[in-house]
Write a protein that holds these residues in place. Structure first.
Motif, PDB file in Angstrom:
ATOM      1  N   VAL A   1     -13.639 -41.123  10.713  1.00 11.24           N
ATOM      2  CA  VAL A   1     -14.134 -39.963  11.413  1.00 11.24           C
ATOM      3  C   VAL A   1     -12.946 -39.268  11.939  1.00 11.24           C
ATOM      4  O   VAL A   1     -12.195 -39.709  12.487  1.00 11.24           O
ATOM      5  N   SER A   2     -13.285 -37.759  11.937  1.00 17.33           N
ATOM      6  CA  SER A   2     -11.939 -36.606  12.886  1.00 17.33           C
ATOM      7  C   SER A   2     -13.146 -35.449  13.553  1.00 17.33           C
ATOM      8  O   SER A   2     -14.318 -35.476  12.577  1.00 17.33           O
TER       9      SER A   2
ATOM     10  N   CYS B   1      -1.960 -34.263  27.436  1.00 13.67           N
ATOM     11  CA  CYS B   1      -3.261 -33.796  27.865  1.00 13.67           C
ATOM     12  C   CYS B   1      -3.819 -33.763  29.216  1.00 13.67           C
ATOM     13  O   CYS B   1      -3.119 -34.277  29.923  1.00 13.67           O
ATOM     14  N   ASN B   2      -4.727 -32.728  29.785  1.00 12.41           N
ATOM     15  CA  ASN B   2      -5.758 -33.039  30.507  1.00 12.41           C
ATOM     16  C   ASN B   2      -6.833 -32.711  30.266  1.00 12.41           C
ATOM     17  O   ASN B   2      -6.991 -32.063  29.252  1.00 12.41           O
ATOM     18  N   LYS B   3      -7.722 -32.864  31.641  1.00 12.19           N
ATOM     19  CA  LYS B   3      -8.896 -32.166  31.350  1.00 12.19           C
ATOM     20  C   LYS B   3      -8.941 -31.055  30.907  1.00 12.19           C
ATOM     21  O   LYS B   3      -8.629 -30.310  31.427  1.00 12.19           O
ATOM     22  N   GLY B   4     -10.341 -30.811  29.931  1.00 11.27           N
ATOM     23  CA  GLY B   4      -9.326 -29.092  28.808  1.00 11.27           C
ATOM     24  C   GLY B   4      -9.167 -29.278  28.097  1.00 11.27           C
ATOM     25  O   GLY B   4      -9.381 -27.566  27.279  1.00 11.27           O
ATOM     26  N   ASP B   5      -8.625 -30.415  27.912  1.00 16.67           N
ATOM     27  CA  ASP B   5      -7.506 -29.309  26.217  1.00 16.67           C
ATOM     28  C   ASP B   5      -7.825 -29.407  25.272  1.00 16.67           C
ATOM     29  O   ASP B   5      -8.947 -30.920  24.818  1.00 16.67           O
ATOM     30  N   LEU B   6      -7.514 -29.409  23.939  1.00 17.63           N
ATOM     31  CA  LEU B   6      -8.326 -29.428  22.808  1.00 17.63           C
ATOM     32  C   LEU B   6      -7.170 -30.163  21.844  1.00 17.63           C
ATOM     33  O   LEU B   6      -6.136 -29.906  22.264  1.00 17.63           O
ATOM     34  N   VAL B   7      -7.958 -31.807  21.530  1.00 22.36           N
ATOM     35  CA  VAL B   7      -7.334 -32.826  20.888  1.00 22.36           C
ATOM     36  C   VAL B   7      -7.805 -32.754  19.257  1.00 22.36           C
ATOM     37  O   VAL B   7      -9.391 -32.332  19.274  1.00 22.36           O
ATOM     38  N   GLY B   8      -7.018 -33.091  18.462  1.00 19.36           N
ATOM     39  CA  GLY B   8      -7.853 -33.884  17.040  1.00 19.36           C
ATOM     40  C   GLY B   8      -7.833 -35.371  17.626  1.00 19.36           C
ATOM     41  O   GLY B   8      -7.215 -35.701  17.375  1.00 19.36           O
ATOM     42  N   LEU B   9      -9.130 -35.887  16.833  1.00 16.07           N
ATOM     43  CA  LEU B   9      -8.944 -37.673  17.437  1.00 16.07           C
ATOM     44  C   LEU B   9      -9.189 -37.787  15.747  1.00 16.07           C
ATOM     45  O   LEU B   9     -11.034 -37.578  15.698  1.00 16.07           O
ATOM     46  N   MET B  10      -8.809 -39.105  15.543  1.00 15.13           N
ATOM     47  CA  MET B  10      -9.257 -39.351  13.950  1.00 15.13           C
ATOM     48  C   MET B  10      -9.472 -41.234  14.247  1.00 15.13           C
ATOM     49  O   MET B  10      -7.870 -41.439  14.863  1.00 15.13           O
ATOM     50  N   GLY B  11     -10.019 -41.615  14.125  1.00 19.03           N
ATOM     51  CA  GLY B  11     -10.594 -43.409  13.585  1.00 19.03           C
ATOM     52  C   GLY B  11     -11.717 -43.259  13.568  1.00 19.03           C
ATOM     53  O   GLY B  11     -12.139 -42.916  12.101  1.00 19.03           O
ATOM     54  N   LYS B  12     -12.234 -44.788  13.842  1.00 16.62           N
ATOM     55  CA  LYS B  12     -13.570 -45.304  13.342  1.00 16.62           C
ATOM     56  C   LYS B  12     -14.721 -45.185  14.474  1.00 16.62           C
ATOM     57  O   LYS B  12     -14.467 -45.109  15.816  1.00 16.62           O
ATOM     58  N   MET B  13     -15.490 -45.285  14.380  1.00 20.18           N
ATOM     59  CA  MET B  13     -16.699 -45.883  15.150  1.00 20.18           C
ATOM     60  C   MET B  13     -16.892 -47.039  14.680  1.00 20.18           C
ATOM     61  O   MET B  13     -17.263 -47.998  13.625  1.00 20.18           O
ATOM     62  N   GLN B  14     -17.904 -47.752  16.500  1.00 20.62           N
ATOM     63  CA  GLN B  14     -17.790 -48.752  16.389  1.00 20.62           C
ATOM     64  C   GLN B  14     -18.784 -48.474  17.462  1.00 20.62           C
ATOM     65  O   GLN B  14     -18.801 -47.608  18.577  1.00 20.62           O
TER      66      GLN B  14
ATOM     67  N   GLU C   1     -28.832 -55.878  32.415  1.00 20.51           N
ATOM     68  CA  GLU C   1     -30.164 -55.340  31.631  1.00 20.51           C
ATOM     69  C   GLU C   1     -28.657 -55.346  29.912  1.00 20.51           C
ATOM     70  O   GLU C   1     -27.453 -54.897  30.234  1.00 20.51           O
ATOM     71  N   THR C   2     -29.078 -55.099  28.563  1.00 17.02           N
ATOM     72  CA  THR C   2     -27.825 -54.891  27.427  1.00 17.02           C
ATOM     73  C   THR C   2     -27.961 -53.804  27.373  1.00 17.02           C
ATOM     74  O   THR C   2     -28.680 -52.653  27.323  1.00 17.02           O
ATOM     75  N   VAL C   3     -26.714 -52.904  28.174  1.00 13.66           N
ATOM     76  CA  VAL C   3     -26.276 -51.712  28.165  1.00 13.66           C
ATOM     77  C   VAL C   3     -25.784 -51.532  25.875  1.00 13.66           C
ATOM     78  O   VAL C   3     -24.574 -52.397  25.482  1.00 13.66           O
ATOM     79  N   TYR C   4     -26.105 -51.279  24.229  1.00 11.79           N
ATOM     80  CA  TYR C   4     -25.108 -50.017  24.016  1.00 11.79           C
ATOM     81  C   TYR C   4     -24.183 -49.316  23.795  1.00 11.79           C
ATOM     82  O   TYR C   4     -24.850 -47.934  23.789  1.00 11.79           O
ATOM     83  N   VAL C   5     -23.386 -49.519  23.775  1.00 14.83           N
ATOM     84  CA  VAL C   5     -22.468 -48.498  23.238  1.00 14.83           C
ATOM     85  C   VAL C   5     -21.866 -47.893  21.618  1.00 14.83           C
ATOM     86  O   VAL C   5     -21.503 -48.637  21.273  1.00 14.83           O
ATOM     87  N   VAL C   6     -21.806 -46.769  21.272  1.00 10.62           N
ATOM     88  CA  VAL C   6     -21.290 -46.790  20.186  1.00 10.62           C
ATOM     89  C   VAL C   6     -20.144 -45.391  20.652  1.00 10.62           C
ATOM     90  O   VAL C   6     -19.849 -44.160  21.348  1.00 10.62           O
ATOM     91  N   GLU C   7     -18.690 -45.729  20.055  1.00  8.36           N
ATOM     92  CA  GLU C   7     -17.633 -44.735  20.812  1.00  8.36           C
ATOM     93  C   GLU C   7     -16.282 -44.727  19.425  1.00  8.36           C
ATOM     94  O   GLU C   7     -16.879 -45.329  18.381  1.00  8.36           O
ATOM     95  N   LEU C   8     -15.516 -43.474  19.350  1.00 12.29           N
ATOM     96  CA  LEU C   8     -14.831 -43.587  18.617  1.00 12.29           C
ATOM     97  C   LEU C   8     -13.579 -44.157  18.870  1.00 12.29           C
ATOM     98  O   LEU C   8     -12.936 -43.875  19.656  1.00 12.29           O
ATOM     99  N   LEU C   9     -13.347 -45.440  18.185  1.00 15.00           N
ATOM    100  CA  LEU C   9     -11.567 -45.953  18.512  1.00 15.00           C
ATOM    101  C   LEU C   9     -10.546 -45.240  17.585  1.00 15.00           C
ATOM    102  O   LEU C   9     -10.481 -45.479  16.134  1.00 15.00           O
ATOM    103  N   VAL C  10      -9.410 -44.376  18.326  1.00  8.74           N
ATOM    104  CA  VAL C  10      -8.817 -43.729  17.900  1.00  8.74           C
ATOM    105  C   VAL C  10      -7.799 -44.092  17.570  1.00  8.74           C
ATOM    106  O   VAL C  10      -7.446 -45.215  18.163  1.00  8.74           O
ATOM    107  N   ASN C  11      -6.865 -44.582  16.600  1.00  5.87           N
ATOM    108  CA  ASN C  11      -5.441 -44.456  15.905  1.00  5.87           C
ATOM    109  C   ASN C  11      -5.448 -43.400  14.992  1.00  5.87           C
ATOM    110  O   ASN C  11      -4.077 -42.844  15.115  1.00  5.87           O
ATOM    111  N   GLU C  12      -4.748 -42.120  15.596  1.00  4.21           N
ATOM    112  CA  GLU C  12      -4.761 -40.852  15.411  1.00  4.21           C
ATOM    113  C   GLU C  12      -4.484 -39.407  16.589  1.00  4.21           C
ATOM    114  O   GLU C  12      -6.466 -39.406  16.200  1.00  4.21           O
TER     115      GLU C  12
END
Length: 105
Positions: A4-5, A63-76, A86-97
């Motif tokens: 993901v990018s 970086c600071n809040k509001g900064d523009l960045v490009g993130l690459m990685g995988k969804m997990q 209660e069971t909480v389900y989370v989908v997030e980007l695991l960043v590697n670049e």
């Protein structure tokens, strides 16, 4: 294939957490602008992301809040039990670049 990018703005203040044994993690949210406008202006998707160790430290430094960045990685996906058991389900980007897309302030 799970690659993901995304380009977007950091939503919250940068806050590193030391989770023990010298491991550092950064949890935050990326606002990714949608390709269309509505009556309320431009909308965005809000994607949670996780960054570990040196990359997390670099984001904190540059970086600071509001900064523009490009993130690459995988969804997990993961689950956990909240305080109400209660069971909480989370989908997030695991960043590697990370790409810094604006100059350091």
């Amino acid at each position: 294939m799970n690659q993901v990018s995304m380009v977007g703005r950091i939503v919250r203040e940068i806050e590193l957490r030391d989770i023990g044994e010298g491991k550092i993690v950064l949890n935050n949210v990326l606002a990714v602008q949608k390709n269309y406008r509505t009556d309320h202006g431009v909308e965005a998707d809000f994607i949670p992301f996780v960054v570990w160790e040196k990359r997390a430290e670099l984001i904190e430094e540059y970086c600071n809040k509001g900064d523009l960045v490009g993130l690459m990685g995988k969804m997990q996906s993961r689950t956990y039990k909240n305080n109400e058991s209660e069971t909480v389900y989370v989908v997030e980007l695991l960043v590697n670049e990370v790409q810094f897309l604006q100059p350091k302030k």
